[in-house]
Every structure is written in C-alpha cells, then in structure tokens.
Design a protein around this motif. Sequence first.
Motif, short mmCIF file in Angstrom:
data_model
loop_
_atom_site.label_atom_id
_atom_site.label_comp_id
_atom_site.label_asym_id
_atom_site.label_seq_id
_atom_site.Cartn_x
_atom_site.Cartn_y
_atom_site.Cartn_z
N VAL A 12 0.82 -1.49 -0.19
CA VAL A 12 0.01 -0.11 -0.43
C VAL A 12 0.84 0.69 -0.07
O VAL A 12 0.70 2.43 -0.57
CB VAL A 12 -0.79 0.16 1.36
CG1 VAL A 12 -1.71 1.08 1.42
CG2 VAL A 12 -1.98 -0.98 1.49
N PRO A 51 -9.54 3.50 5.83
CA PRO A 51 -9.03 3.08 5.10
C PRO A 51 -9.86 3.62 3.73
O PRO A 51 -9.12 3.81 2.69
CB PRO A 51 -8.78 1.73 5.05
CG PRO A 51 -8.61 1.27 6.37
CD PRO A 51 -9.44 2.99 7.22
N THR A 84 -8.85 5.86 -0.11
CA THR A 84 -9.41 5.21 -1.39
C THR A 84 -9.76 5.99 -1.52
O THR A 84 -9.86 6.62 -2.96
CB THR A 84 -10.48 3.97 -1.23
OG1 THR A 84 -10.39 2.98 -0.25
CG2 THR A 84 -10.72 3.37 -2.60
N GLN A 98 -12.53 -2.12 4.80
CA GLN A 98 -11.90 -1.23 4.55
C GLN A 98 -10.21 -1.24 3.72
O GLN A 98 -10.09 -0.99 2.73
CB GLN A 98 -12.13 0.11 5.57
CG GLN A 98 -13.42 0.15 5.35
CD GLN A 98 -13.82 1.62 5.86
OE1 GLN A 98 -12.68 2.79 5.67
NE2 GLN A 98 -14.76 0.97 7.56
N GLU A 155 -10.07 -3.86 0.58
CA GLU A 155 -9.92 -3.40 -0.26
C GLU A 155 -9.14 -2.75 -0.31
O GLU A 155 -8.61 -2.52 -2.07
CB GLU A 155 -11.31 -3.16 -0.18
CG GLU A 155 -12.79 -3.55 -0.41
CD GLU A 155 -13.10 -4.82 -1.19
OE1 GLU A 155 -12.01 -4.44 -1.90
OE2 GLU A 155 -13.81 -5.82 -0.51
N LEU A 156 -8.57 -1.32 0.25
CA LEU A 156 -7.54 -1.46 0.14
C LEU A 156 -6.25 -2.01 -0.41
O LEU A 156 -6.01 -1.18 -1.95
CB LEU A 156 -7.28 0.21 1.07
CG LEU A 156 -5.70 0.78 0.75
CD1 LEU A 156 -6.51 2.28 -0.24
CD2 LEU A 156 -5.14 1.92 1.85
#
Length: 284
Positions: A105, A125, A129, A180, A183-184
């Motif tokens: 990330v 998070p 996004t 969250q 998904e990031l």
Amino acid sequence: MKKFLITFLTLFTGFLFSQELEKSLLWKISGNGLKKDSYLFGTIHITCDASLEGNIVKALENTDQLYLELDMDEKSMQMQMMKYMMMKDGVKLSNLLSPQDFQIVDEFLKKNINMSAKMFDGFKPFMITTMLYPKMLDCPFQSVETELMKVTKNQNKEIYGLETVEDQMKVFDTIPYEIQAEELVKMAKSNLEKDKAEIGKMMEIYKSKDLEGMLKMMDDSNNKITSENQEVLLNNRNKNWIPVMIKTMKEKPTFFGVGAGHLAGEEGVIKLLRKQGFKVEAVK
C-alpha cells in the motif's frame, strides 16, 4: 369475500411497489398535499461528463432550493470532514495489515499520490481510497453535484444538505475497518485496474439512466464495502432522509440531488416516497 379483497389489495399493492423503475435519472414528486412539484435527481459522484440535460436545468428553475446529500456550499465542510477522517480508539492501518501488505500500500500511494501510507496510518482506509478516485478515470475528474451547485448559484438560490458531515462520516465507523483495509490492499495489488473497470461500467450504466442496474451492480460488486454494507451505506440513510424531504417539500418546491444508487430498490428513495403517499414519476 372480505378476506379475498384484503388479500387481493395486499398482493396488488406489493406488485406496484415491486415493479422495476423506468429508466430515468430525473423524477417529479407531486400529490399528498404538495402545493408545487419537487424533483428528485440521481447523481454520480465521479464521472467524465457532468453536463446537465435541459430537463434537469428546467427542474432547477422550477424549484426554490437545492438539497444535496451534504451542504457542499458550506465553507467549513472540509474542516468538519477532517474531524471524522481518523479511525476510532487509535486503530492504525499498519496494525490492520501485515507488514508485507502495508509495504504494498505504501509503494502504491507513493506512486499514485506521491505520499507515504505512514502519513495516513490513522485514517479510515476508505478515506484513503477516495483520494485515488481521480486516478480511476482516463479523463479529467468531474462532479455532477458541482454542476448542480453552479446552476443553483447562478439562479441565486440556496443549497442545503439532507444529512450532516458527521452523519455521513460515521457510516465508515460502522463498516469494519478490516474490510476497508482489505479493499485498499486489493486496489493496490491490482494497481487500480479492477477499480477502473468497475468505474467505467458504472458510468455506462449511469449514462443509460438505469437505476435498477446501478443498484444491481452494487449488489454484485466484488468490493465488500459496497456489496455487504448497503444497509448502512444506502437503506438507513434513505429512511433518515424521507422526513427531511417531506418537511422541506411542504415548505418550498425543492430539487433533491443524491447518488443514483439511493433511488432504486424497495428501500430506495422513490419507493419510500410512494409509500408515504406521494406520486413519484419519471421525467423523460
């Protein structure tokens, strides 16, 4: 005979409310004691073309005020949002992810927004996004809400919000931070390719004015934030908006602009208003 009539009326009413909606983004609200018509419009928050069709501009002209999800004209909105961007109880992204995923990330954010993940370690998070939305488009970022506001300001009319910044931001305390963060990571590992494809598909469905299709896409999405949390993302907020909308429409004819995903479905704004006795019809 009486029992038969009750059963028939129940089934007939259920049929009316379960019918698919017409393909339209603009809807006229009338009846139930309203002196003048109000309008409901489904927006898209991220797009390549935010131009407004003539019937939308005309509906804005025929109403006295604009209500968006938030009062985006409020000067302190950015400051208010900053208050709610952090995760509760000192939770950190670096603790939610493995060291390897945090590194992925970190490199991804440095590449796309020239900032390290360490700068956003305490952020929800999903807020991270949203900073990447412009990168998901192969065109300059445009906002339908911004266009609605421009027209409204040119007409010297007021802009309001159906909910507060606090209301909206607290939704992302309800959706588990772990989901969250997951998904990031997925976004970083695909280098936005899956997200670009999904945004492209969403814009095509929106362009076709298919509200039912928008909702189905959310249902079918591989993004767990969207597909597994519609109760807090959509349904609960829709129900909270209805009393505000009713009070507002009774006072002044109003143009409501909310995300198109909020309009369709049994718990969507259109059918919730119909259940309250209003006539809500597509404007072609």
